[in-house]
Design a protein around this motif. Sequence first.
Motif, short mmCIF file in Angstrom:
data_model
loop_
_atom_site.label_atom_id
_atom_site.label_comp_id
_atom_site.label_asym_id
_atom_site.label_seq_id
_atom_site.Cartn_x
_atom_site.Cartn_y
_atom_site.Cartn_z
N PRO A 1 60.22 18.98 59.53
CA PRO A 1 60.88 18.39 58.35
C PRO A 1 62.18 19.13 58.06
O PRO A 1 62.37 20.28 58.47
N TRP B 1 62.15 24.41 58.51
CA TRP B 1 60.72 24.36 58.75
C TRP B 1 60.45 24.54 60.24
O TRP B 1 61.28 24.18 61.06
N GLN C 1 50.02 20.24 55.96
CA GLN C 1 49.99 18.78 55.94
C GLN C 1 48.62 18.32 56.43
O GLN C 1 48.23 18.62 57.55
N TRP D 1 51.76 22.93 49.34
CA TRP D 1 52.22 24.31 49.42
C TRP D 1 51.01 25.23 49.44
O TRP D 1 50.07 25.04 48.66
N PHE E 1 52.77 24.52 58.46
CA PHE E 1 54.19 24.76 58.68
C PHE E 1 54.59 26.11 58.12
O PHE E 1 54.25 26.46 56.98
N LEU F 1 51.80 16.63 51.79
CA LEU F 1 52.06 18.05 51.99
C LEU F 1 51.51 18.86 50.82
O LEU F 1 51.52 18.40 49.68
N ARG G 1 53.29 32.00 49.54
CA ARG G 1 54.65 32.51 49.71
C ARG G 1 54.63 34.03 49.63
O ARG G 1 53.70 34.63 49.07
N PHE H 1 54.26 18.15 46.13
CA PHE H 1 55.00 17.16 46.89
C PHE H 1 54.51 15.76 46.53
O PHE H 1 53.36 15.58 46.14
N VAL I 1 53.21 25.89 54.33
CA VAL I 1 52.94 24.56 53.75
C VAL I 1 52.01 23.84 54.72
O VAL I 1 52.19 23.92 55.93
#
Lengths: 107, 123
Positions: free
Chosen positions: A44, B113, B39, B47, B95, B45, B50, A98, B37
């Motif tokens: 992405p 990404w 999917q 999160w 990701f 998606l 971090r 999202f 992240v």
Amino acid sequence: EVVLTQSPATLSLSPGERATLSCRASQTISSSLAWYQHRPGQAPRLLIYDAANRATGIPARFSGSGSGTDFTLTISSLEPEDFAVYYCQQRSHWPLTFGGGTKVEIK
Amino acid sequence: EGQLVESGGGLVQPGGSLRLSCEASGFTFSSYWMHWVRQVPGKGLMWVSRINIDGRVTSYADSVKGRFTISRDNARHTLYLQMSSLRAEDTGLYFCVRDAHSSVLVQNWFDPWGKGTLVTVSS
């Protein structure tokens, strides 16, 4: 949690046409919204951040607008490489969330 | 602009563990917050986690808190995600993502990404 609702789920258009994608937030998020493009098999990429700022290297045919709860991504004239899935994302409230995505497909 | 390459995904049984890695290149790794992240197949998606520039500040989604640990090795330009007590709902494409702008303060915009590494939790 802020729910982002993207519409339509699928947009069928021809190259050269204008694409208008919507993202609606369940509560106000000011201008804290980004748009991403995801082509199959690729990473992405960030298109727009802070609702209206184009990321580095993004063509001018991509533009973002909106604030509060309603946001729009516009592709002024679709190129073949623009057929992909587009996601919106908010950073105003925790957790980061999202939208479910809009697929832009060739008509 | 930077490249991110994930590895370490695979098939694991429920309750098992897995460590994901992400090698970064083309930018000053130690100057950026980093994220993971996920999917979910056929879905959107989410999160996951971090970490700040020196690795001392971390955050997690509620659904993975206490089970996942994010870390980084700035000398090796590598980000990690240690996943334990894995559940079927952890299945997905993971990701590795960089914060879009270098700063001591997190921006929470994601760019670039990686292409992702697939984790499948199933018996």
